[in-house]
Design an enzyme around this catalytic site. Structure first.
Site, PDB file in Angstrom:
ATOM      1  N   SER A 148       0.806  -1.220   0.000  1.00  0.00           N
ATOM      2  CA  SER A 148       0.000   0.000   0.000  1.00  0.00           C
ATOM      3  C   SER A 148       0.840   1.272   0.000  1.00  0.00           C
ATOM      4  O   SER A 148       0.298   2.365  -0.160  1.00  0.00           O
ATOM      5  CB  SER A 148      -0.942   0.023   1.211  1.00  0.00           C
ATOM      6  OG  SER A 148      -0.245   0.319   2.394  1.00  0.00           O
ATOM      7  N   LYS A 186       1.622   4.377   7.355  1.00  0.00           N
ATOM      8  CA  LYS A 186       0.795   5.210   6.481  1.00  0.00           C
ATOM      9  C   LYS A 186       1.181   6.690   6.625  1.00  0.00           C
ATOM     10  O   LYS A 186       1.830   7.096   7.589  1.00  0.00           O
ATOM     11  CB  LYS A 186      -0.691   5.070   6.854  1.00  0.00           C
ATOM     12  CG  LYS A 186      -1.292   3.707   6.575  1.00  0.00           C
ATOM     13  CD  LYS A 186      -1.458   3.442   5.096  1.00  0.00           C
ATOM     14  CE  LYS A 186      -2.161   2.125   4.843  1.00  0.00           C
ATOM     15  NZ  LYS A 186      -1.317   0.970   5.240  1.00  0.00           N
TER      16      LYS A 186
END
Length: 228
Positions: A148, A186
């Site tokens: 991701s 993230k």
């Protein structure tokens, strides 16, 4: 002086660590203290941490260490050398020794998700890292799992070098512990009173959480990649 509930929780955590070497879950603590919600446990944990009775072991779910326990009567609290062999083995590393070739050894704390959050576990291994990749402060390494963050140049199997931190600015790449259970790597953003964790891959969508559901445990300082 501790409140009755703070003392009860501290005793419960200490007994569980002495018995099995693993901290009780927040659900177990809630049930043991007959509280209505886990938010009450979070408040008690924070109060005990602020008073120096316990500390959280970074980047590991359900990781608490009891540092001292109240003595009976008015005596000073008893200082503990460690709640359990497991807790002692996971003490944060202090000043890192510098080798002659400007390489340092940092703790390798298992895998971190770059995708769906996964539990990040403390490990007993270490990773040799060039000093040039690290700044000031204390660091650890995590092996990246998932794709991701590929548009940020972070690939599955990379080693993320993390500077320990409790706060970060919007746009920083952080290690975020979600619901005190799962860790993920993230971009951090604050949006309308919530935390938004952004991926760097159009195949994934941002993750939204309440601010009390996310704990920042470090900021990305560098990357290592092995070629086979």
């Amino acid at each position: 002086m501790l409140t009755a509930k703070q003392h009860e929780l501290l005793t419960f955590i200490h007994q569980r660590l002495e018995k099995g070497g693993i901290s009780p879950s927040f659900e177990e603590m809630k049930d043991a203290l007959e509280l209505k919600s886990k938010s009450g446990v979070h408040r008690l944990i924070s109060a005990l941490e602020e008073r120096g009775f316990i500390r959280r072991l970074p980047n590991r779910a359900r990781a608490l260490e009891v540092l001292k326990i109240p003595e009976k009567g008015n005596a000073a609290p008893i200082q503990l050398s460690g709640a359990s062999p497991m807790a002692r083995s996971n003490r944060p590393v202090g000043a890192m020794p510098v080798a002659a070739n400007d390489v340092v050894s940092v703790p390798l704390h298992g895998r971190i998700a770059a995708g769906v959050p996964i539990e990040a576990m403390e490990g007993q291994n270490s990773l040799s890292v060039p000093m040039a990749l690290l700044g000031t402060g204390e660091h650890y390494a995590l092996e990246v799992s998932g794709d991701s963050m590929i548009d940020a140049g972070i690939f599955d199997g990379d080693y993320a070098l993390i500077q320990r931190a409790r706060t970060a600015r919007d746009g920083d790449i952080v290690v975020a512990l979600v619901h005190n259970e799962d860790a993920t790597l993230k971009y951090l953003h604050h949006e309308n009173g919530r935390i938004r964790l952004d991926p760097a891959n159009s195949s994934y969508t941002p993750q939204y959480y309440r601010e009390d559901e996310v704990e920042i445990q470090g900021k990305l300082a560098g990357l290592l990649r092995r070629y086979h």
